[in-house]
Scaffold this active site. Sequence first.
Site, short mmCIF file in Angstrom:
data_model
loop_
_atom_site.label_atom_id
_atom_site.label_comp_id
_atom_site.label_asym_id
_atom_site.label_seq_id
_atom_site.Cartn_x
_atom_site.Cartn_y
_atom_site.Cartn_z
N SER A 70 0.76 -0.85 -0.30
CA SER A 70 0.24 0.10 -0.76
C SER A 70 1.08 1.26 0.03
O SER A 70 1.88 1.37 0.50
CB SER A 70 -0.98 -0.10 1.51
OG SER A 70 -2.07 -1.35 1.74
N1 SAH Z 1 -1.23 -3.94 3.18
C1 SAH Z 1 -0.49 -4.53 2.51
C2 SAH Z 1 -1.06 -5.15 1.35
C3 SAH Z 1 -1.34 -5.52 0.56
S1 SAH Z 1 -1.99 -5.80 -1.07
C4 SAH Z 1 1.13 -4.03 2.45
O1 SAH Z 1 0.96 -3.54 2.17
O2 SAH Z 1 1.98 -4.80 1.27
C5 SAH Z 1 -3.87 -7.14 -0.03
C6 SAH Z 1 -3.77 -7.62 -0.28
O3 SAH Z 1 -4.94 -9.50 0.75
C7 SAH Z 1 -2.96 -8.86 -1.22
O4 SAH Z 1 -2.12 -9.76 -0.48
C8 SAH Z 1 -3.93 -10.24 -1.26
O5 SAH Z 1 -3.57 -11.64 -0.99
C9 SAH Z 1 -5.21 -9.48 -0.19
N2 SAH Z 1 -6.17 -10.67 0.37
C10 SAH Z 1 -7.68 -10.63 -0.97
N3 SAH Z 1 -8.20 -11.31 -0.70
C11 SAH Z 1 -8.01 -11.87 0.41
C12 SAH Z 1 -9.44 -12.18 1.46
N4 SAH Z 1 -10.32 -12.98 0.83
N5 SAH Z 1 -8.33 -12.79 2.61
C13 SAH Z 1 -6.90 -12.59 2.82
N6 SAH Z 1 -6.10 -11.90 1.97
C14 SAH Z 1 -6.85 -11.61 0.79
#
Ligand code: SAH
Length: 228
Positions: A70
């Site tokens: 993010s």
């Molecule tokens: N705050 C994190 C954001 C990662 S992007 C960072 O800065 O790295 C969002 C994440 O949500 C991804 O890794 C994706 O795989 C995860 N995601 C999407 N749907 C999901 C679900 N149903 N349960 C758990 N994780 C999920």
Amino acid sequence: MNTPNLAGIGMTSQRTRERMIASLLDKGIKNWAVLDVMRTIPRHVFLDEALATRAYEDTALPIGFNQTISQPYVVARMTEAALGPRVPEQGKVPRVLEIGTGCGYQTAVIAQFAERVWTVERIQPLLERARKHLSLVGVRNVRFKHDDGSLGWADNAPFDIIIAAAAPQHVPAELLNQLAEGGRLVIPVGTERGGQELLLIERTGNEFSSRVLEAVNFVPLYVGQVQY
Ligand code: SAH
């Protein structure tokens, strides 16, 4: 274990970090405790080496598997909203749930304000990387689960804060159910095409109030599909 590169990248690291903090202030982040935490956590540790030189730009960057770390502003905004008017002197937030661990950067930030963070990620290799990153930066109050985070983590509910880093089309009922009395849920809702809004939902008894914080652009929250 390889020697962790915690000292920063080159001579400019401290300066570029300060520039990131200045940009967050500029964009309206007001919580000094959040800014202080983001000044100290080395974001480059959470990225592939090839992208490390861009770690302190206020931008989302790829972390593999079609996902992104993010944008720092978004992490700051969500953390600020989740903490609300709470000040550090009030002590740590007892229980935090995070949906979408990704590379673990948001986890590291919110973990500084929490007694414990439970984090759920649907892509196992990302979860393993996040585990490594958090250990490298010395964050130990996190428990991990490979699962569909739209179900929350019922065994450890209720949570004082729930933060979701991926956008469902509607707020999952389980997350509302797992919110503690007085708890705060920060979640983007909508679609990539139709637009998304970052919501702050607060629970009072069995009543939920919802406020739109701003327009955002998150990856989708996949419901019922755990991968790898
Ligand atoms: N705050 C994190 C954001 C990662 S992007 C960072 O800065 O790295 C969002 C994440 O949500 C991804 O890794 C994706 O795989 C995860 N995601 C999407 N749907 C999901 C679900 N149903 N349960 C758990 N994780 C999920």
